[in-house]
Write an enzyme that holds these catalytic residues in place. Structure first.
Site, mmCIF file in Angstrom:
data_model
loop_
_atom_site.group_PDB
_atom_site.id
_atom_site.type_symbol
_atom_site.label_atom_id
_atom_site.label_comp_id
_atom_site.label_asym_id
_atom_site.label_seq_id
_atom_site.Cartn_x
_atom_site.Cartn_y
_atom_site.Cartn_z
ATOM 1 N N SER A 101 0.823 -1.123 0.087
ATOM 2 C CA SER A 101 0.089 0.082 -0.093
ATOM 3 C C SER A 101 0.760 1.327 -0.020
ATOM 4 O O SER A 101 0.158 2.264 -0.026
ATOM 5 C CB SER A 101 -0.826 -0.009 1.220
ATOM 6 N N ASN A 120 -2.580 -2.189 12.806
ATOM 7 C CA ASN A 120 -4.024 -1.861 13.069
ATOM 8 C C ASN A 120 -4.343 -0.680 13.637
ATOM 9 O O ASN A 120 -5.236 0.089 13.278
ATOM 10 C CB ASN A 120 -4.703 -3.125 13.646
ATOM 11 N N THR A 129 -38.558 27.184 -12.110
ATOM 12 C CA THR A 129 -39.124 25.801 -11.798
ATOM 13 C C THR A 129 -39.496 24.974 -12.825
ATOM 14 O O THR A 129 -39.930 25.419 -13.893
ATOM 15 C CB THR A 129 -40.375 25.938 -10.857
ATOM 16 N N LYS A 140 -15.316 28.306 -30.409
ATOM 17 C CA LYS A 140 -15.961 27.787 -28.928
ATOM 18 C C LYS A 140 -14.972 28.202 -27.741
ATOM 19 O O LYS A 140 -13.700 28.564 -27.636
ATOM 20 C CB LYS A 140 -15.898 26.266 -28.980
ATOM 21 N N ASN A 153 -15.506 26.984 -23.749
ATOM 22 C CA ASN A 153 -16.108 26.049 -22.981
ATOM 23 C C ASN A 153 -15.956 25.933 -21.304
ATOM 24 O O ASN A 153 -14.860 26.419 -21.130
ATOM 25 C CB ASN A 153 -15.983 24.591 -23.366
ATOM 26 N N GLU A 192 -18.078 21.716 -16.009
ATOM 27 C CA GLU A 192 -18.484 20.544 -16.424
ATOM 28 C C GLU A 192 -17.832 19.325 -15.681
ATOM 29 O O GLU A 192 -18.250 18.283 -15.543
ATOM 30 C CB GLU A 192 -18.080 20.435 -17.999
ATOM 31 N N TYR A 224 -9.984 -6.022 12.506
ATOM 32 C CA TYR A 224 -9.316 -5.665 11.254
ATOM 33 C C TYR A 224 -9.150 -6.828 10.252
ATOM 34 O O TYR A 224 -8.928 -7.961 10.526
ATOM 35 C CB TYR A 224 -7.622 -5.298 11.671
ATOM 36 N N GLN A 231 -7.515 -2.084 3.920
ATOM 37 C CA GLN A 231 -6.417 -1.228 3.325
ATOM 38 C C GLN A 231 -7.120 -0.491 1.998
ATOM 39 O O GLN A 231 -6.253 0.477 1.571
ATOM 40 C CB GLN A 231 -5.445 -2.506 2.966
ATOM 41 N N LYS A 268 -8.355 3.437 1.857
ATOM 42 C CA LYS A 268 -7.514 4.722 1.575
ATOM 43 C C LYS A 268 -7.610 5.432 0.304
ATOM 44 O O LYS A 268 -7.888 6.711 0.272
ATOM 45 C CB LYS A 268 -6.130 4.708 2.061
HETATM 46 N N1 ARG Z 1 -1.616 -0.916 5.044
HETATM 47 C C1 ARG Z 1 -2.454 -1.509 6.015
HETATM 48 C C2 ARG Z 1 -3.805 -0.932 5.906
HETATM 49 O O1 ARG Z 1 -3.786 0.073 5.263
HETATM 50 C C3 ARG Z 1 -1.939 -1.237 7.517
HETATM 51 C C4 ARG Z 1 -2.454 -1.978 8.417
HETATM 52 C C5 ARG Z 1 -1.973 -3.546 8.259
HETATM 53 N N2 ARG Z 1 -2.260 -4.314 9.239
HETATM 54 C C6 ARG Z 1 -2.104 -5.899 9.188
HETATM 55 N N3 ARG Z 1 -2.213 -6.400 10.332
HETATM 56 N N4 ARG Z 1 -1.472 -6.265 8.163
HETATM 57 O O2 ARG Z 1 -4.953 -1.188 6.323
#
Ligand code: ARG
Length: 466
Positions: free
Chosen positions: A27, A113, A158, A292, A294, A299, A326, A331, A334
């Site tokens: 990630s 976590n 309206t 044109k 725009n 938009e 968790y 993940q 995000k």
């Molecule tokens: N990259 C993970 C996330 O965004 C971080 C937490 C990972 N925790 C784990 N036990 N693998 O959630």
């Protein structure tokens, strides 16, 4: 620990993950942007660890110095992110530990976590504040455009059919009201973002005597009354993403509101309306049609609503049926969160910039607002003042409208005889109804588009937004 093996695999595993596994699970390519908040959280955690005797004072200062140094390198673009270290948390911790031996104590009683739950809360807290500032700028741009053209009257619509006259400012202030509710929703969401999950560990807290209140205070998790805000259930602490969904929902509604404003602008810059003109720098051209110009900002503002609404759906679906606590699924939260935040912020900013570079075509507005049909309801009100029940008045004016249409006259061009042929209650003063300025002066209910009331509302917003 083999050289390439991530911190999390030390001991238990024979080596690092297969290359495509690492690529699928990493990630760092998107969560690197949490670095500032990850460092902020780690420094607070280390400070608490020193307070409870896990770290010696010298170790704390080495860790703090090391983290700040890493922060400087990241800010300067000189930090090397390693995909094999999975995420922002392990990249920073591993590099710290490589430089500072005490770094190996930093993760005491902490899991990624609760660390990631903390980081996103810290990040979103800042993000909401920046978004609120951006929305206020957009509100100011609307108030300013309305205020600069305070005397301009346009048809209100309206069904996208001309209905009744309104001040342009009144129309624009409707958006200011919507945006204000968006700010309220975001600020309300902020109160639930502003709760510290650190100390939840992986799922079940820790056997070590962490000081959660101290930690939360260090990180500013305090409400308006100065009370410390801490998650009260470690399992909820690591798996709750409600605050994100609330943000995504508030962001989606904000985007929907902006899309309505965008649509009005798009209509109003068309030759058919011609109420507004956007400065060249805030428009784009056509690669084929030389004439044109725009309204692409508007938009795209309208179009980007789709992805923001999509992000909300993605987050809701992500959480649906997810067993406690968790799960790696989380993940996936995000990118959706970042995308909503980035998109609504940029949209608000660009819409404000565009409006600050937009002028009003007063002639076109005056021409449209001079349509006497806009005051047909005022003519019915005239009959009501003469004692007619509104339903009869409505019917009578309907007949007058048909008569005007048949004779090819404007509503205000009918003779007194013609009016009286429909209803004897029409007097000499009936045509006075069609004086637009008088008509606007009469609309002085709270919230109505009357001359005094709109001036009052403009004034209220100017003060509130200053
Ligand atoms: N990259 C993970 C996330 O965004 C971080 C937490 C990972 N925790 C784990 N036990 N693998 O959630």
């Amino acid at each position: 620990m083999t050289k390439k093996s991530p911190v999390s695999r030390s001991g238990r595993f024979a080596g690092g993950p297969a290359a495509d596994v690492a690529q699928f699970t990493e990630s760092i390519s998107f969560d690197w942007r949490l670095w500032q908040h990850d460092i902020q959280g780690s420094i607070a955690h280390a400070t608490m660890l020193q307070k409870i005797g896990v770290l010696a004072p010298g170790e704390l200062s080495a860790i703090t110095k090391g983290l700040n140094q890493i922060g400087k390198e990241i800010a300067a673009g000189k930090f090397l992110w390693k995909a094999e270290l999975e995420d922002v948390h392990m990249n920073i911790e591993a590099e710290l530990t490589r430089r500072v031996p005490a770094g190996a104590k930093l993760h005491t009683a902490r899991s990624r976590n609760d660390q990631v739950a903390l980081d996103v809360r810290l990040w979103l807290r800042d993000e909401i504040k920046m978004l609120l500032a951006e929305i206020a700028d957009l509100q100011r741009a609307l108030v300013s455009l309305g205020g600069k053209n305070a005397e301009v009257i346009i048809p209100g619509y309206t069904h996208l059919q001309r209905a009744q006259p309104v001040y342009l400012a009144h129309h624009l202030l409707a958006y200011v009201e919507m945006l204000e509710r968006d700010c309220e929703r975001l600020w309300d969401c902020h109160s639930r973002v502003n709760v510290c999950p650190l100390g939840s560990g992986a799922i079940a807290g820790s056997t070590l005597p962490l000081q959660r209140e101290f930690l939360a205070k260090l990180l500013g998790f305090v409400n308006a009354n100065g009370e410390v805000q801490i998650t009260q259930n470690s399992m909820d602490g690591v798996s709750d993403r409600d605050f994100m969904i609330e943000f995504a929902a508030a962001g989606a509604l904000l985007a929907v509101h902006i899309s309505r404003l965008a649509e009005d602008v798009i209509l109003w810059v068309s030759a058919e309306f011609n109420y507004l003109k956007i400065a060249d720098a805030y428009t784009t051209g056509s690669s084929l049609m030389p004439q044109k110009k725009n309204p692409d900002i508007a938009e795209l503002a309208r179009g980007k609503t789709g992805r923001v609404v999509g992000n909300l759906m993605a987050l809701l679906t992500l959480l649906k049926g997810l067993p406690m606590t968790y799960n790696r699924d989380l993940q996936e939260d995000k990118e959706r969160l970042f995308d909503t935040a980035d998109t609504v912020r940029a949209t608000a900013r660009l819409m404000a910039a565009m409006l600050n570079n937009t002028t009003v075509n007063k002639t076109a507005c005056a021409a449209a607002a001079s349509d006497p049909a806009l005051l047909a309801t005022d003519l019915a009100d005239y009959l009501v003042r003469k004692g007619r029940p509104f339903r009869s008045a409505h019917h009578a004016v309907g007949v007058v409208v048909a008569l005007a249409e048949k004779t090819g006259k404007g509503l205000n061009q009918l003779s007194l005889e013609e009016l009286q042929s429909v209803d004897q209650a029409f007097g000499r003063d009936a045509l006075g109804v069609f004086d637009l300025q008088t008509a606007m002066a009469k609309r002085n209910l709270i919230g109505a588009p009357g001359t005094k009331e709109v001036a009052k509302q403009l004034d209220r917003w100017r003060k509130q937004l200053s």
